[in-house]
Design a protein around this motif. Structure first.
Motif, short mmCIF file in Angstrom:
data_model
loop_
_atom_site.label_atom_id
_atom_site.label_comp_id
_atom_site.label_asym_id
_atom_site.label_seq_id
_atom_site.Cartn_x
_atom_site.Cartn_y
_atom_site.Cartn_z
N THR A 19 0.83 -1.19 0.00
CA THR A 19 0.00 0.00 0.00
C THR A 19 0.88 1.25 0.00
N PHE A 25 -0.17 -5.84 1.06
CA PHE A 25 -1.57 -5.97 0.68
C PHE A 25 -1.99 -7.42 0.90
N TRP A 30 -3.46 -12.21 -3.72
CA TRP A 30 -4.24 -11.20 -4.44
C TRP A 30 -3.84 -11.11 -5.90
N ASN A 88 -7.47 0.48 -3.81
CA ASN A 88 -6.80 -0.24 -2.71
C ASN A 88 -5.52 0.44 -2.27
#
Length: 113
Positions: A19, A25, A30, A88
């Motif tokens: 991030t 993250f 992901w 995000n």
């Protein structure tokens, strides 16, 4: 938003699994999940990542590499990926030049993973 590739300029951008404030993250898979959205099943009935979006690990960080040609080929998919990174608060950076991107693609073609 990433710029369109110019002669000798970057041909891709990288979404890093970190991030803007430096935190990892989550979830840890992901990148594979995000690339799976753009994947298709091949003739061998195995999932194959898009040639325009693929997961990598760079300096120990999971990342997604996005080919800038996707902006022209599938603008909605490109915007989805850019918005995913922005929403995000993920770090992004310029990727490789077109020549290095093509070399990496050729090397991946030999992968059997």
């Amino acid at each position: 938003m990433p710029e369109t590739p110019a002669d000798g300029g970057p041909a891709e951008f990288v979404i890093r699994g970190v991030t803007l404030d430096g935190r990892p993250f989550r979830p840890s898979d992901w990148a594979e999940r995000l690339c799976g959205v753009m994947a298709a099943f091949g003739n061998d009935h195995r999932m194959q990542y898009s040639p325009y979006v693929h997961p990598v690990t760079s300096d120990g960080v999971r990342c997604v590499v996005v080919d800038l040609r996707l902006r022209e080929i599938a603008p909605m998919a490109f915007r989805f990926l850019v918005n995913f990174a922005r929403d995000n608060e993920l770090q992004t950076r310029a990727g490789r030049s077109a020549e290095r991107t093509e070399l990496a693609r050729l090397l991946r073609a030999g992968d059997t993973d």
